[in-house]
Design a protein around this motif. Structure first.
Motif, PDB file in Angstrom:
ATOM      1  N   LEU A 111      82.074  60.259   1.372  1.00  0.00           N
ATOM      2  CA  LEU A 111      81.217  60.854   1.207  1.00  0.00           C
ATOM      3  C   LEU A 111      82.466  61.676  -0.063  1.00  0.00           C
ATOM      4  CD1 LEU A 111      81.417  63.801   1.986  1.00  0.00           C
ATOM      5  CD2 LEU A 111      83.014  64.045   3.267  1.00  0.00           C
ATOM      6  N   LYS A 112      83.618  61.535  -0.303  1.00  0.00           N
ATOM      7  CA  LYS A 112      84.028  61.503  -1.775  1.00  0.00           C
ATOM      8  C   LYS A 112      83.690  61.016  -2.853  1.00  0.00           C
ATOM      9  CE  LYS A 112      86.625  64.612   0.498  1.00  0.00           C
ATOM     10  NZ  LYS A 112      87.182  66.111   0.247  1.00  0.00           N
ATOM     11  N   SER A 113      83.205  59.214  -2.970  1.00  0.00           N
ATOM     12  CA  SER A 113      82.138  58.812  -3.656  1.00  0.00           C
ATOM     13  C   SER A 113      81.234  59.981  -4.135  1.00  0.00           C
ATOM     14  CB  SER A 113      82.825  57.453  -3.392  1.00  0.00           C
ATOM     15  OG  SER A 113      83.793  56.907  -3.030  1.00  0.00           O
ATOM     16  N   GLY A 114      80.315  60.176  -3.233  1.00  0.00           N
ATOM     17  CA  GLY A 114      79.496  59.727  -3.273  1.00  0.00           C
ATOM     18  C   GLY A 114      79.225  61.817  -4.268  1.00  0.00           C
ATOM     19  N   GLN A 115      80.235  62.146  -4.529  1.00  0.00           N
ATOM     20  CA  GLN A 115      80.730  64.095  -4.424  1.00  0.00           C
ATOM     21  C   GLN A 115      81.117  63.449  -6.283  1.00  0.00           C
ATOM     22  OE1 GLN A 115      83.462  65.717  -1.814  1.00  0.00           O
ATOM     23  NE2 GLN A 115      81.951  66.857  -1.108  1.00  0.00           N
ATOM     24  N   GLY A 116      81.896  61.573  -6.779  1.00  0.00           N
ATOM     25  CA  GLY A 116      82.235  61.582  -7.254  1.00  0.00           C
ATOM     26  C   GLY A 116      83.627  62.017  -7.822  1.00  0.00           C
ATOM     27  N   ASN A 117      84.383  61.852  -7.275  1.00  0.00           N
ATOM     28  CA  ASN A 117      85.445  61.894  -6.913  1.00  0.00           C
ATOM     29  C   ASN A 117      86.187  61.506  -6.565  1.00  0.00           C
ATOM     30  OD1 ASN A 117      88.054  63.614  -6.329  1.00  0.00           O
ATOM     31  ND2 ASN A 117      87.628  65.493  -4.950  1.00  0.00           N
ATOM     32  N   PHE A 118      86.374  60.263  -6.999  1.00  0.00           N
ATOM     33  CA  PHE A 118      86.670  58.968  -6.902  1.00  0.00           C
ATOM     34  C   PHE A 118      88.652  58.920  -6.284  1.00  0.00           C
ATOM     35  CE2 PHE A 118      83.071  58.075  -9.253  1.00  0.00           C
ATOM     36  CZ  PHE A 118      82.625  57.379  -8.211  1.00  0.00           C
ATOM     37  N   PRO A 119      89.906  59.620  -6.961  1.00  0.00           N
ATOM     38  CA  PRO A 119      90.855  59.617  -6.835  1.00  0.00           C
ATOM     39  C   PRO A 119      91.232  60.214  -5.345  1.00  0.00           C
ATOM     40  CG  PRO A 119      90.195  60.906  -9.065  1.00  0.00           C
ATOM     41  CD  PRO A 119      89.363  60.617  -8.379  1.00  0.00           C
ATOM     42  N   THR A 120      90.282  60.919  -5.087  1.00  0.00           N
ATOM     43  CA  THR A 120      90.085  61.384  -3.528  1.00  0.00           C
ATOM     44  C   THR A 120      89.950  60.662  -2.597  1.00  0.00           C
ATOM     45  OG1 THR A 120      90.130  63.818  -4.006  1.00  0.00           O
ATOM     46  CG2 THR A 120      89.919  63.529  -1.650  1.00  0.00           C
ATOM     47  N   ALA A 121      89.450  59.789  -3.110  1.00  0.00           N
ATOM     48  CA  ALA A 121      88.745  58.642  -1.916  1.00  0.00           C
ATOM     49  C   ALA A 121      89.703  57.528  -2.248  1.00  0.00           C
ATOM     50  CB  ALA A 121      87.049  57.971  -2.719  1.00  0.00           C
ATOM     51  N   LEU A 122      90.306  57.569  -3.146  1.00  0.00           N
ATOM     52  CA  LEU A 122      91.385  56.227  -3.317  1.00  0.00           C
ATOM     53  C   LEU A 122      92.230  56.122  -1.808  1.00  0.00           C
ATOM     54  CD1 LEU A 122      92.676  53.556  -5.204  1.00  0.00           C
ATOM     55  CD2 LEU A 122      93.814  55.399  -6.158  1.00  0.00           C
ATOM     56  N   PRO A 123      93.042  57.093  -1.307  1.00  0.00           N
ATOM     57  CA  PRO A 123      93.587  56.463  -0.345  1.00  0.00           C
ATOM     58  C   PRO A 123      92.925  56.320   1.226  1.00  0.00           C
ATOM     59  CG  PRO A 123      94.352  58.676  -1.050  1.00  0.00           C
ATOM     60  CD  PRO A 123      92.371  58.369  -1.725  1.00  0.00           C
ATOM     61  N   SER A 124      91.797  56.318   1.028  1.00  0.00           N
ATOM     62  CA  SER A 124      90.824  55.741   2.353  1.00  0.00           C
ATOM     63  C   SER A 124      90.292  54.722   1.827  1.00  0.00           C
ATOM     64  CB  SER A 124      89.766  56.841   2.842  1.00  0.00           C
ATOM     65  OG  SER A 124      90.105  58.170   3.503  1.00  0.00           O
ATOM     66  N   ALA A 125      90.007  54.078   0.146  1.00  0.00           N
ATOM     67  CA  ALA A 125      89.829  53.123   0.668  1.00  0.00           C
ATOM     68  C   ALA A 125      91.055  52.030   0.457  1.00  0.00           C
ATOM     69  CB  ALA A 125      89.458  52.758  -0.727  1.00  0.00           C
ATOM     70  N   ILE A 126      92.046  52.386  -0.049  1.00  0.00           N
ATOM     71  CA  ILE A 126      93.498  51.567   0.355  1.00  0.00           C
ATOM     72  C   ILE A 126      93.845  51.201   2.356  1.00  0.00           C
ATOM     73  CG2 ILE A 126      96.274  51.232  -0.138  1.00  0.00           C
ATOM     74  CD1 ILE A 126      95.134  53.213  -2.795  1.00  0.00           C
ATOM     75  N   ALA A 127      93.808  52.112   2.871  1.00  0.00           N
ATOM     76  CA  ALA A 127      94.009  52.180   4.475  1.00  0.00           C
ATOM     77  C   ALA A 127      92.751  51.109   4.351  1.00  0.00           C
ATOM     78  CB  ALA A 127      93.866  53.511   4.735  1.00  0.00           C
ATOM     79  N   ILE A 128      91.664  50.631   3.980  1.00  0.00           N
ATOM     80  CA  ILE A 128      90.521  49.754   4.649  1.00  0.00           C
ATOM     81  C   ILE A 128      90.657  49.230   4.255  1.00  0.00           C
ATOM     82  CG2 ILE A 128      87.883  49.366   4.325  1.00  0.00           C
ATOM     83  CD1 ILE A 128      87.435  52.612   4.603  1.00  0.00           C
ATOM     84  N   VAL A 129      91.386  48.639   2.891  1.00  0.00           N
ATOM     85  CA  VAL A 129      91.425  47.351   2.451  1.00  0.00           C
ATOM     86  C   VAL A 129      92.950  46.185   3.155  1.00  0.00           C
ATOM     87  CG1 VAL A 129      92.479  46.524   0.290  1.00  0.00           C
ATOM     88  CG2 VAL A 129      90.373  47.284  -0.188  1.00  0.00           C
ATOM     89  N   PHE A 130      93.820  46.962   3.469  1.00  0.00           N
ATOM     90  CA  PHE A 130      95.005  46.691   3.921  1.00  0.00           C
ATOM     91  C   PHE A 130      95.101  46.519   5.735  1.00  0.00           C
ATOM     92  CE2 PHE A 130      96.878  48.201  -0.114  1.00  0.00           C
ATOM     93  CZ  PHE A 130      98.127  46.969  -0.622  1.00  0.00           C
ATOM     94  N   PHE A 131      94.145  47.615   5.764  1.00  0.00           N
ATOM     95  CA  PHE A 131      93.947  47.079   7.544  1.00  0.00           C
ATOM     96  C   PHE A 131      93.225  45.560   7.434  1.00  0.00           C
ATOM     97  CE2 PHE A 131      91.811  47.240  11.194  1.00  0.00           C
ATOM     98  CZ  PHE A 131      92.340  48.004  12.208  1.00  0.00           C
ATOM     99  N   VAL A 132      92.098  45.388   7.059  1.00  0.00           N
ATOM    100  CA  VAL A 132      91.430  44.520   6.733  1.00  0.00           C
ATOM    101  C   VAL A 132      92.403  43.207   6.480  1.00  0.00           C
ATOM    102  CG1 VAL A 132      89.504  42.658   5.846  1.00  0.00           C
ATOM    103  CG2 VAL A 132      88.465  44.948   6.267  1.00  0.00           C
ATOM    104  N   THR A 133      93.253  43.472   5.382  1.00  0.00           N
ATOM    105  CA  THR A 133      93.653  42.769   5.290  1.00  0.00           C
ATOM    106  C   THR A 133      95.172  42.599   6.744  1.00  0.00           C
ATOM    107  OG1 THR A 133      94.193  43.305   2.776  1.00  0.00           O
ATOM    108  CG2 THR A 133      95.938  41.420   3.687  1.00  0.00           C
TER     109      THR A 133
END
Length: 243
Positions: A49-71
């Motif tokens: 959602l945040k990426s689609g709005q172009g708000n990439f800094p706000t999307a970063l925490p969720s993206a980090i959570a996903i990457v480290f959860f998979v790790t």
């Protein structure tokens, strides 16, 4: 009503404790970090959602959570698929270490939201592989969508008097499986509630209770591996030595 086997009861109790911790940490993450640390469906939606709005800094925490959860999931599965006898205890110890690191950052004034999201998400990713079944029933410890779906499915199967797909064990039935899944869901709910009650009052110490629980489980919990699998492993090892 027949009681489940001893091994199933041990796994059931362990699942409830782990779901309680998972709910607590997910509530903590949402309350203080504004990000889920175990609910990756929500993080995926928010990141998109945040990426689609172009708000990439706000999307970063969720993206980090996903990457480290998979790790964390990768590391947890790597340990459980190894031939280490107490792999589940090693996982619990590693989870406790990650939580202790987060608590240490808090206590020493080195708090960083993204670093804490990474630590907690990795810990949650490691938790599921440590216990994937209670008896013959698959369980999800760090997310409840699948749990609720299985409750509905088991209730429908019980209402339709459908036979169990696997050979029945002592005390096994669709309603027994509903009780297992419902207790895991309730533990997650209670854990999140406890985070809401205590987290705002004891912010600096909020990560210590789940850390202590994971240390205790690492020291004293019995094997989460089903008895049948534990019996097979030594026989395979002896066969390998003889050959």
């Amino acid at each position: 009503m027949k009681l489940p086997s001893y091994q199933t009861r041990v796994q059931w109790a362990l699942a409830v404790f782990l779901a309680l911790v998972a709910g607590y940490l997910d509530g903590y993450g949402l309350l203080f970090l504004g990000t889920y640390v175990s609910f990756m469906s929500g993080n995926t939606t928010l990141a998109g959602l945040k990426s689609g709005q172009g708000n990439f800094p706000t999307a970063l925490p969720s993206a980090i959570a996903i990457v480290f959860f998979v790790t964390g999931s990768f590391l947890g599965n790597l340990l459980t698929q190894s031939r280490l006898r107490y792999s589940h205890r090693m996982i619990f110890a590693l989870i406790a270490a990650l939580l202790a690191t987060g608590a240490g950052l808090e206590l020493h004034g080195l708090w960083n939201a993204l670093a804490e999201i990474a630590l907690l998400s990795m810990a949650m990713g490691m938790m599921n592989p440590a216990l994937s079944k209670v008896g013959a029933e698959s369980v999800s410890l760090t997310f409840v969508t699948g749990t609720l779906n299985r409750i509905g499915g088991h209730l429908a199967a019980a209402a339709g008097q459908k036979p169990l797909p696997e050979g029945q064990h002592q005390g096994d039935s669709y309603l027994a499986r509903v009780r297992i899944e419902a207790s895991v869901w309730a533990a997650f709910l209670v854990g999140a509630g406890v985070a809401g009650v205590t987290g705002s009052r004891f912010r600096m110490w909020a990560l210590l209770p789940p850390c202590v629980v994971m240390i205790a489980l690492g020291l004293f919990s019995e094997s989460a591996t089903p008895a049948r699998e534990r019996k097979i492993t030594p026989s395979i090892s002896r066969g390998s030595i003889c050959s």
